[in-house]
Design a protein around this motif. Sequence first.
Motif, mmCIF file in Angstrom:
data_model
loop_
_atom_site.group_PDB
_atom_site.id
_atom_site.type_symbol
_atom_site.label_atom_id
_atom_site.label_comp_id
_atom_site.label_asym_id
_atom_site.label_seq_id
_atom_site.Cartn_x
_atom_site.Cartn_y
_atom_site.Cartn_z
ATOM 1 N N ARG A 9 0.821 -1.202 0.000
ATOM 2 C CA ARG A 9 0.000 0.000 0.000
ATOM 3 C C ARG A 9 0.863 1.264 0.000
ATOM 4 N NH1 ARG A 9 -4.596 0.593 4.418
ATOM 5 N NH2 ARG A 9 -5.441 -1.171 3.267
ATOM 6 N N GLN A 12 2.382 1.813 -3.306
ATOM 7 C CA GLN A 12 1.319 2.305 -4.188
ATOM 8 C C GLN A 12 1.132 3.816 -4.027
ATOM 9 O OE1 GLN A 12 -1.437 0.229 -6.122
ATOM 10 N NE2 GLN A 12 -0.994 2.254 -6.961
ATOM 11 N N GLY A 16 2.883 6.098 -6.702
ATOM 12 C CA GLY A 16 1.788 6.665 -7.478
ATOM 13 C C GLY A 16 1.913 8.179 -7.582
ATOM 14 N N ASP A 28 -0.190 4.367 -15.290
ATOM 15 C CA ASP A 28 -0.831 3.453 -14.334
ATOM 16 C C ASP A 28 0.223 2.904 -13.369
ATOM 17 O OD1 ASP A 28 -2.163 1.532 -12.921
ATOM 18 O OD2 ASP A 28 -2.476 0.180 -14.619
ATOM 19 N N SER A 30 -0.302 1.169 -10.614
ATOM 20 C CA SER A 30 -0.795 0.158 -9.652
ATOM 21 C C SER A 30 0.271 -0.881 -9.360
ATOM 22 C CB SER A 30 -2.061 -0.554 -10.112
ATOM 23 O OG SER A 30 -2.515 -0.098 -11.312
ATOM 24 N N ARG A 32 1.430 -4.536 -8.237
ATOM 25 C CA ARG A 32 0.990 -5.936 -8.229
ATOM 26 C C ARG A 32 2.042 -6.780 -7.549
ATOM 27 N NH1 ARG A 32 -2.069 -5.210 -12.985
ATOM 28 N NH2 ARG A 32 -1.348 -3.152 -13.546
#
Length: 586
Positions: A9, A12, A16, A28, A30, A32
Amino acid sequence: MQIWFHPAREIQVKAGEIARKTFGEGFDASVRAADPRFADFQINGALPYAKAAKSNPRQIAQKFLDALGASGEFDNSLVEISIAGPGFLNFKLTPLFLREWLAKYKGADSLKDAAKSFVNGKKIVIDFPSPNTAKQMHVGHLRPMVIGEAIQRLLRFCGADMTCDNHIGDWGTNFGILIYGIKSQNYHLDASNPSALEDLEQLYKTGSAKAKESPEAADAARDELVKLQNGDPENTALWREIIKVSQVSFDKTYARMGITIDVTLGESFYRDKVERIYNELSEIGLAEENQGALVVFLKDHERFKTQPFIIRKKDGASNYASTDLATVLYRVEHFGAQEIIYVTDGRQQDHFQQLFLTVGKWFDAKGYRKPELRHVWFGTILGEDGKAIKTKSGEPVRLKALLDEAVARALKIVQAKTPDMPESEAMNIAETVGVAALRYADLSQNRTSDYTFSWDKMLAFDGNTAPYLLYAVARIHSIFRKLNLSPDDNFEKDAAALETPQEIELARKLIALPNVFDLTLSELRPHHLCGYLYELAGTFSTFYNANKVIVDDPATQNKRLMLCARALAFMETGLRLLGIEPLKKM
Ligand code: ARG
């Protein structure tokens, strides 16, 4: 850089932000899971971004990597970032990060403290197990109890402000027959009589058989119902006693199953609150008269535009739907519910869909604050024949009988394993193992599937079962006992760096716990947590078989003891969240 509780998290959020600053919204970022041989996490956004911008993905990835480096958010002694393949960005937590994380998150208290931000004080009302009164609990009540309790424990742990509201079915036409049965048999109803609930079931059966045969009996039962509805003192007293009888018996089961209920506001509580529902829903044009009943047609829904949601019956009586509408309003107005979770079997899906859609339109029209509404439904427990589990005579199996049998079977197994254990100790262990086996067999299944009930499988000491996990926990306790150490000792103070592949793998598994909380919470499916605990036990065993804990070098020994202590604490925490109280010895 801090030791993040939930690295995926944090990465991210931080990466981000940096991606946005560097490339704008089109990237993007995100996060994974990565191939564990190479890294923990991966961001793949450079490829589609480069394609759209007609540039080279590796160059974009390099630019991203440089920006991440320049941000100062990532300390490369704790997280290594590299470019892989055509332009993937790999994030790998270093052994130092893993060790520091394990030093920081020692067990239930620190995990709870860190996890409370997940739900962050949200006011949630959970509705379970909500049985109907005047009947003994049966196998059908197992799932709402164990699933509901696991969900509420996890939500509480992750910072929700929970209220468990037991919405018992304590009002309806069956009370006419019950009261008629009691009176016509001259039965003396008394909640302190241990067989009272069974007697009520019998009285209901004979009463309803009679009402089917003779019109006079049917009339008499209807009269008793009308008297009850009109507040007749004698019938009201009888009705109260019926509820009490049920409650006394339910409470025993709740205690045995470790179910925490905060309030019990059954259907009868809403009798005087349905008038407002009829008025408001009619006033806003949502409800209409239809063949004498008051119904809602959801005009923009394929099925529910013709399948009515009946909120007042032809005879003017309220029903399950009107009560549930009033209940939503009460929970919002009285408890300040921001979210309401209903735990019932899958056959009620239409009811809850219609309820939720109706509430949405109604609350919008009235300008009420809308809560999030979630139906957590579950499938059926099947017998070996593939049909819903029943007794030989076709009755549902009583929950108490099921629990007793689980415990009796567990006792046999415990006594066979440790024949010289004192009887009382074996009985205690059997109670835990038996109930846990039943519970875990249920929780470890994806709740929306049906599953086949099997004593042998649930009581096995290998596989994804409660006995296996309880045994794994007891075994780690015995490691500490033999060394005369406590798992709470401060092993992290002088712990060497994590080194062997098994140490690293175990540490990785441990720090995956926040992800598992996340996943379990987002879907409200406890089997994710079960699967994790099972994998953790296996990873621990691999570590323990390959890496000696008692060694000459104290720093190495401390590190390994720390790993043992964390594996133990996480397994115990996980089991408790599932409603299973682990044993120190087995
Ligand atoms: N008493 C119902 C039953 O046994 C379950 C109630 C679920 N809760 C609700 N608010 N409808 O099926």
